[in-house]
Design an enzyme around this catalytic site. Sequence first.
Site, PDB file in Angstrom:
ATOM      1  N   HIS A 111      -5.581   2.561   0.912  1.00  0.00           N
ATOM      2  CA  HIS A 111      -5.109   3.985   1.247  1.00  0.00           C
ATOM      3  C   HIS A 111      -5.665   4.587   2.554  1.00  0.00           C
ATOM      4  CE1 HIS A 111      -2.393   3.039  -2.085  1.00  0.00           C
ATOM      5  NE2 HIS A 111      -3.325   3.897  -3.009  1.00  0.00           N
TER       6      HIS A 111
ATOM      7  N   LYS B 290     -11.408  11.934  -7.980  1.00  0.00           N
ATOM      8  CA  LYS B 290     -10.790  11.966  -9.030  1.00  0.00           C
ATOM      9  C   LYS B 290     -11.031  13.311  -9.696  1.00  0.00           C
ATOM     10  CE  LYS B 290      -8.549   7.812  -9.810  1.00  0.00           C
ATOM     11  NZ  LYS B 290      -7.261   8.063  -9.370  1.00  0.00           N
TER      12      LYS B 290
ATOM     13  N   ASP C 291     -10.726   1.214  -5.018  1.00  0.00           N
ATOM     14  CA  ASP C 291      -9.435   1.804  -5.415  1.00  0.00           C
ATOM     15  C   ASP C 291      -8.573   2.624  -4.104  1.00  0.00           C
ATOM     16  OD1 ASP C 291      -7.551   2.402  -7.408  1.00  0.00           O
ATOM     17  OD2 ASP C 291      -8.193   4.420  -7.404  1.00  0.00           O
TER      18      ASP C 291
ATOM     19  N   GLU D  22      -7.270  14.182  -6.286  1.00  0.00           N
ATOM     20  CA  GLU D  22      -6.741  14.188  -7.115  1.00  0.00           C
ATOM     21  C   GLU D  22      -7.015  14.919  -8.290  1.00  0.00           C
ATOM     22  OE1 GLU D  22      -4.628  10.186  -8.043  1.00  0.00           O
ATOM     23  OE2 GLU D  22      -6.630   9.622  -7.239  1.00  0.00           O
TER      24      GLU D  22
ATOM     25  N   ASP E 157       0.856  -1.103   0.122  1.00  0.00           N
ATOM     26  CA  ASP E 157       0.092  -0.068   0.186  1.00  0.00           C
ATOM     27  C   ASP E 157       0.956   1.336  -0.041  1.00  0.00           C
ATOM     28  OD1 ASP E 157      -1.290   2.228   0.751  1.00  0.00           O
ATOM     29  OD2 ASP E 157      -3.035   0.964   1.283  1.00  0.00           O
ATOM     30  N   HIS E 158       1.170   1.782  -1.179  1.00  0.00           N
ATOM     31  CA  HIS E 158       2.272   2.722  -1.397  1.00  0.00           C
ATOM     32  C   HIS E 158       1.866   4.000  -0.207  1.00  0.00           C
ATOM     33  CE1 HIS E 158      -0.130   4.799  -4.341  1.00  0.00           C
ATOM     34  NE2 HIS E 158       0.491   6.140  -3.912  1.00  0.00           N
TER      35      HIS E 158
ATOM     36  N   LYS F 205       4.603   6.816   2.144  1.00  0.00           N
ATOM     37  CA  LYS F 205       4.868   8.173   1.924  1.00  0.00           C
ATOM     38  C   LYS F 205       5.630   8.838   3.250  1.00  0.00           C
ATOM     39  CE  LYS F 205       1.258   8.912  -1.202  1.00  0.00           C
ATOM     40  NZ  LYS F 205       1.830   9.657  -2.434  1.00  0.00           N
TER      41      LYS F 205
HETATM   42  C1  BG6 Z   1      -3.377   4.326  -6.582  1.00  0.00           C
HETATM   43  C2  BG6 Z   1      -4.694   4.504  -7.176  1.00  0.00           C
HETATM   44  O1  BG6 Z   1      -3.157   3.327  -5.637  1.00  0.00           O
HETATM   45  O2  BG6 Z   1      -2.867   5.555  -5.931  1.00  0.00           O
HETATM   46  C3  BG6 Z   1      -4.593   5.492  -8.299  1.00  0.00           C
HETATM   47  O3  BG6 Z   1      -5.066   3.184  -7.710  1.00  0.00           O
HETATM   48  C4  BG6 Z   1      -4.503   6.868  -7.629  1.00  0.00           C
HETATM   49  O4  BG6 Z   1      -6.118   5.604  -8.745  1.00  0.00           O
HETATM   50  C5  BG6 Z   1      -2.974   6.774  -6.809  1.00  0.00           C
HETATM   51  O5  BG6 Z   1      -4.367   7.875  -8.630  1.00  0.00           O
HETATM   52  C6  BG6 Z   1      -2.875   7.930  -5.953  1.00  0.00           C
HETATM   53  O6  BG6 Z   1      -1.413   7.785  -5.577  1.00  0.00           O
HETATM   54  P1  BG6 Z   1      -0.542   9.001  -5.125  1.00  0.00           P
HETATM   55  O7  BG6 Z   1       0.715   8.579  -4.673  1.00  0.00           O
HETATM   56  O8  BG6 Z   1      -0.309   9.812  -6.786  1.00  0.00           O
HETATM   57  O9  BG6 Z   1      -1.450   9.982  -4.335  1.00  0.00           O
END
Ligand code: BG6
Length: 482
Positions: free
Chosen positions: A233, A332, A228, A209, A170-171, A175
């Site tokens: 997240h 979005k 998503d 976003e 989970d990126h 952060k």
């Molecule tokens: C991803 C989603 O996990 O995270 C995307 O699938 C989203 O839809 C993205 O745009 C957002 O990541 P960040 O790091 O740009 O906030």
Amino acid sequence: PHVDPFDLVIFGGTGDLALRKLLPALFHRFVDGQVPAASRIIGVAREGLDDAGYRGLVRDVLADGGGASEQIDAFLPQLYYLPLDARKDEGWDTFAALVNEQPEHIRVFYLSTSPELFVDICNRLGANGLNGPNSRVVLEKPIGRDLASAMGIIEAVGRVFSEAQTFRIDHYLGKETVQNLLALRFGNALFEPLWNAGHIDHVQITVAETLGLGRRAGYYDRAGALRDMVQNHMLQLLCMVAMEPPASLSPDAVRDEKLKVLHALKPIDMRNSAQLTVRGQYKAGAIDGERVPGYLEELDDGQSSTETFVALKAEIANWRWAGVPFYLRTGKRLSARLSEIVVAFKSVPHSIFDATAGPLAQNRLVLRLQPDEGVKLWLTIKHPGPGGLRLRHVPLDMSFAEAFGVQQPDAYERLLLDVVRGNPTLFMRRDEVEAAWRWIDPILAAWGGAGELPRPYAAGSWGPSAAVALIERDGRTWNEDS
Ligand code: BG6
């Protein structure tokens, strides 16, 4: 810090995530000397490319991202490409032979594909003997599309790779600001005594976003914002804010505490989802003066009830948080790219100031994830000079870039190296993924049952007006001045 040579295989190597995030992250680590010379990065996808074609593709992406051409030239020879289809036998022998050229390397198989392919890929990796002790598999979110499918995937992958070999990424956990939350909460004596329902009025988490669908219609239209962004997240951010202090930073100490938060979330289902959730879908509009099409216009068939925006009010039913709302919103094509966590403290119990001093405002701690990562603490002070005691609300403001003069590394840089080093603290354990779905499923069911279309919002706005009403009904507002 030292890194041993590794091989990193990206399934979905020509996809959006690989090109936009993974390869640039690896390139940056390479520039910092953390991709040792013998390491290989192997892109795998269905497209019929060769090494040269793949390197050309990656070169363009890195150059667009501002990479210096000598450094790109030095990096590209470590890239390889193999066409491979998870659902067909051809090519897997060649692939296994390529990987086996380096038997000593740590092997990372990064599954940056649709979750429907996870099981096929893992089975083939297993059948080719590529699941030995130096192999690790990385699963991108979302894992599955509901609890049942997630459990099916987790169990099937678990028959090939052990839990210790499995990294569910989970990126957001990579952060910088999210990790800083650990430092702030548990490295300062100041916050923790106030970090509870007695002193905190509410918490807001916004991930906004400006991007629309891009190349991802095939995936996104089947997922939607709840799967998503919220299932993973947003809930992970909520857990990091709300968890009890772990005894240490050991992987299980942290993950045990996050899991308890997920278990304590009050259910949202048919009975209350209309009051507690808002779903939206963007229409045409303008962002930064530029016209952008609506969601339906970006789809081939022009039809969809998928949400591109969610706002919801969550509550954690435990001693620390009872009665404290956690307002979450993500979407979005909103007005700005902005991610932040706002902790709003309760107002002082009694005002000693008279009306001419102006209104008292809440203290707010704002953790900005992006852009311009930093921390702000809003305080009330006296407006300087004569003219009586007039109150002002001003922030103690720390921008990380200014304070430390460094560009923050992208989340994927940190997390990819954590996989190579075998550190799972910032990855989701199986039970966390399942607990998150267990909370999400009834929301999906309620939405499906109600059969309502998502509410329209103009691209470039802050979402449907119902999302504003959701928080204003409670006498609160979304944070504006961050
Ligand atoms: C991803 C989603 O996990 O995270 C995307 O699938 C989203 O839809 C993205 O745009 C957002 O990541 P960040 O790091 O740009 O906030």
